[in-house]
Design a protein around this motif. Structure first.
Motif, PDB file in Angstrom:
ATOM      1  N   ALA A   1      12.354  -5.820  -4.789  1.00  0.00           N
ATOM      2  CA  ALA A   1      11.118  -5.661  -5.531  1.00  0.00           C
ATOM      3  C   ALA A   1       9.994  -6.445  -4.764  1.00  0.00           C
ATOM      4  N   ARG A   2       8.720  -5.702  -4.660  1.00  0.00           N
ATOM      5  CA  ARG A   2       7.654  -6.080  -3.839  1.00  0.00           C
ATOM      6  C   ARG A   2       6.457  -5.914  -4.554  1.00  0.00           C
ATOM      7  N   TRP A   3       5.441  -6.730  -4.183  1.00  0.00           N
ATOM      8  CA  TRP A   3       3.900  -6.517  -4.832  1.00  0.00           C
ATOM      9  C   TRP A   3       3.252  -5.595  -3.822  1.00  0.00           C
ATOM     10  N   VAL A   4       2.644  -4.512  -4.198  1.00  0.00           N
ATOM     11  CA  VAL A   4       1.957  -3.882  -3.255  1.00  0.00           C
ATOM     12  C   VAL A   4       0.409  -4.099  -3.545  1.00  0.00           C
ATOM     13  N   ALA A   5      -0.241  -4.260  -2.389  1.00  0.00           N
ATOM     14  CA  ALA A   5      -1.691  -4.620  -2.427  1.00  0.00           C
ATOM     15  C   ALA A   5      -2.267  -3.232  -2.312  1.00  0.00           C
ATOM     16  N   VAL A   6      -3.357  -3.135  -2.963  1.00  0.00           N
ATOM     17  CA  VAL A   6      -4.351  -1.873  -2.777  1.00  0.00           C
ATOM     18  C   VAL A   6      -5.897  -2.333  -2.744  1.00  0.00           C
ATOM     19  N   PRO A   7      -6.765  -2.371  -1.896  1.00  0.00           N
ATOM     20  CA  PRO A   7      -7.844  -2.918  -1.914  1.00  0.00           C
ATOM     21  C   PRO A   7      -8.933  -2.091  -2.816  1.00  0.00           C
TER      22      PRO A   7
ATOM     23  N   GLY B   1      -0.094  -2.974   2.259  1.00  0.00           N
ATOM     24  CA  GLY B   1       1.164  -3.654   2.695  1.00  0.00           C
ATOM     25  C   GLY B   1       1.906  -4.187   1.274  1.00  0.00           C
ATOM     26  N   ALA B   2       3.239  -4.403   1.232  1.00  0.00           N
ATOM     27  CA  ALA B   2       4.108  -4.941   0.137  1.00  0.00           C
ATOM     28  C   ALA B   2       4.478  -6.105   0.636  1.00  0.00           C
ATOM     29  N   TYR B   3       4.258  -7.001  -0.356  1.00  0.00           N
ATOM     30  CA  TYR B   3       4.809  -8.427  -0.247  1.00  0.00           C
ATOM     31  C   TYR B   3       5.536  -8.835  -1.109  1.00  0.00           C
ATOM     32  N   ARG B   4       6.330 -10.160  -0.743  1.00  0.00           N
ATOM     33  CA  ARG B   4       7.390 -10.596  -1.847  1.00  0.00           C
ATOM     34  C   ARG B   4       6.968 -11.156  -3.133  1.00  0.00           C
TER      35      ARG B   4
ATOM     36  N   LEU C   1     -11.396  -7.618  -5.492  1.00  0.00           N
ATOM     37  CA  LEU C   1     -10.844  -7.348  -4.175  1.00  0.00           C
ATOM     38  C   LEU C   1      -9.731  -6.338  -4.300  1.00  0.00           C
ATOM     39  N   GLY C   2      -9.259  -5.870  -5.327  1.00  0.00           N
ATOM     40  CA  GLY C   2      -8.196  -5.003  -5.487  1.00  0.00           C
ATOM     41  C   GLY C   2      -7.285  -5.215  -6.409  1.00  0.00           C
ATOM     42  N   ARG C   3      -6.179  -4.544  -6.392  1.00  0.00           N
ATOM     43  CA  ARG C   3      -5.018  -4.596  -7.520  1.00  0.00           C
ATOM     44  C   ARG C   3      -3.640  -4.949  -6.568  1.00  0.00           C
ATOM     45  N   ALA C   4      -2.840  -5.741  -7.303  1.00  0.00           N
ATOM     46  CA  ALA C   4      -1.808  -5.663  -6.814  1.00  0.00           C
ATOM     47  C   ALA C   4      -0.504  -5.110  -8.061  1.00  0.00           C
TER      48      ALA C   4
END
Length: 149
Positions: free
Chosen positions: A75-81, A89-92, A63-66
């Motif tokens: 600090a965030r987790w960035v989602a890349v399809p 987006g960036a997620y906690r 699905l992608g990488r975080a």
């Protein structure tokens, strides 16, 4: 620097990039192999022992990488399809980024499983033979601390 020197430097740079890309593809294939053993939405580190980049898949389908990103105080987790280079987006938390990748792919899976790269010789952080996932559930890029130390 002569023209021959410039050509040699360019060839070396191209060779290095080729090796790095090949290693990333190999590591991603290994990660997808680990994730194929789980039926649902799951994530695993791209590089064993380094939790900063996670591969996210469902049933082995990427699905992608975080990736974990710090920008000063946050600090965030960035989602890349998969197949793209743009962030959605960036997620906690890592699990939040994984769920976002699933939604982006049109899936409604909510539960995320952490798949370890390999268990330590003692059978896991809690002695049960499986990963506790405690360090990743709240977005920490580090594995849980070993209480024996």
């Amino acid at each position: 620097m002569t023209e021959l020197d410039r050509a040699a430097v360019a060839a070396l740079r191209t060779a290095r990039v080729t090796v790095v890309n090949a290693e990333w593809h190999l590591r991603e294939e290994q990660a997808l192999g680990r994730l194929a053993r789980t039926g649902g939405l799951a994530c695993t580190p791209l590089f064993p022992g380094h939790f900063v980049i996670q591969v996210v898949a469902i049933g082995g389908r990427p699905l992608g990488r975080a990736r974990h990103h710090r920008d000063g105080r946050r600090a965030r987790w960035v989602a890349v399809p998969a197949g793209t280079a743009h962030e959605i987006g960036a997620y906690r938390t890592l699990h939040g980024a994984a769920r976002a990748l699933a939604r982006h792919a049109g899936l409604r899976r909510r539960r995320v499983t952490d798949v370890p790269c390999g268990l330590p010789p003692d059978g896991g952080a809690d002695g049960s033979g499986r990963s506790t996932g405690r360090g990743l559930a709240h977005g920490s890029p580090e594995p849980p601390a070993d209480p024996k130390r």
